[in-house]
Design an enzyme around this catalytic site. Structure first.
Site, short mmCIF file in Angstrom:
data_model
loop_
_atom_site.label_atom_id
_atom_site.label_comp_id
_atom_site.label_asym_id
_atom_site.label_seq_id
_atom_site.Cartn_x
_atom_site.Cartn_y
_atom_site.Cartn_z
N GLU A 1 1.78 -14.62 3.69
CA GLU A 1 1.34 -15.66 4.62
C GLU A 1 0.07 -15.24 5.36
OE1 GLU A 1 4.28 -14.26 4.25
OE2 GLU A 1 5.90 -15.49 5.05
N ASN B 1 0.84 -1.19 0.00
CA ASN B 1 0.00 0.00 0.00
C ASN B 1 0.88 1.24 0.00
OD1 ASN B 1 -1.82 2.17 1.42
ND2 ASN B 1 -3.19 0.51 0.84
N1 THU Z 1 6.86 -10.23 2.86
C1 THU Z 1 5.98 -11.26 2.85
O1 THU Z 1 5.00 -11.25 2.10
N2 THU Z 1 6.20 -12.29 3.71
C2 THU Z 1 7.24 -12.36 4.60
O2 THU Z 1 7.26 -13.23 5.46
C3 THU Z 1 8.33 -11.39 4.49
C4 THU Z 1 8.02 -10.14 3.75
C5 THU Z 1 6.61 -9.09 1.98
C6 THU Z 1 6.20 -7.83 2.71
C7 THU Z 1 6.59 -6.76 1.71
O3 THU Z 1 5.51 -6.59 0.80
C8 THU Z 1 7.77 -7.35 0.98
O4 THU Z 1 7.76 -8.75 1.26
C9 THU Z 1 9.13 -6.77 1.38
O5 THU Z 1 9.28 -6.82 2.76
#
Ligand code: THU
Length: 131
Positions: free
Chosen positions: A56, A46
């Protein structure tokens, strides 16, 4: 029953739908419920950065909305990083629903499957509140 490799493939498919224009870091997650259903999610960022949600937690909230509450395993794929470990907040949310295994891709593309306890030892969960 989904194999670790198949669950990783589901996570990779979900990662393709990631909305991550700010980080450019696409992540997909595939939750395998105790009932054998697979529910996927991707990260959705966002412009107000703090309102972003990880892949997750997106998968887990969708799982609950569909009527399941017990997680057998979760597979996580980051299109720019292998392995892509779940962040601390996601570990806590996975803990709530009894996640038993975490599957990520090794640097050379092999499934790595770990006991959840190895990722979040001595965790706080519903049992602590008598639930
Ligand atoms: N991110 C995830 O989707 N899962 C995680 O466990 C680690 C980080 C995403 C959040 C953000 O959109 C991007 O990865 C960079 O941090």
């Amino acid at each position: 029953m989904r194999t670790p490799a198949a669950l990783l493939a589901d996570a990779g498919t979900a990662a393709a739908n990631s909305y991550s224009p700010y980080s450019g870091f696409a992540v997909g997650a595939a939750v395998l419920t105790a009932a054998g259903e697979v529910v996927t999610g991707c990260n959705v960022e966002n412009a107000a950065y703090g309102e972003s949600i990880c892949a997750e937690r997106n998968a887990v909230t969708t799982m609950v909305a569909r009527g399941w509450r017990e997680i057998e395993a979760v597979a996580i794929v980051g299109l720019r990083a292998a392995p892509c470990w779940p962040c601390g907040a996601c570990r806590q949310v996975l803990r709530e629903f009894g996640c038993r295994r975490v599957i990520v891709e090794s640097a050379d593309g092999q499934p790595l499957s770990l006991d959840f306890e190895a990722l979040l030892p001595h965790s706080f969960g519903p049992d602590a509140l008598g639930n």
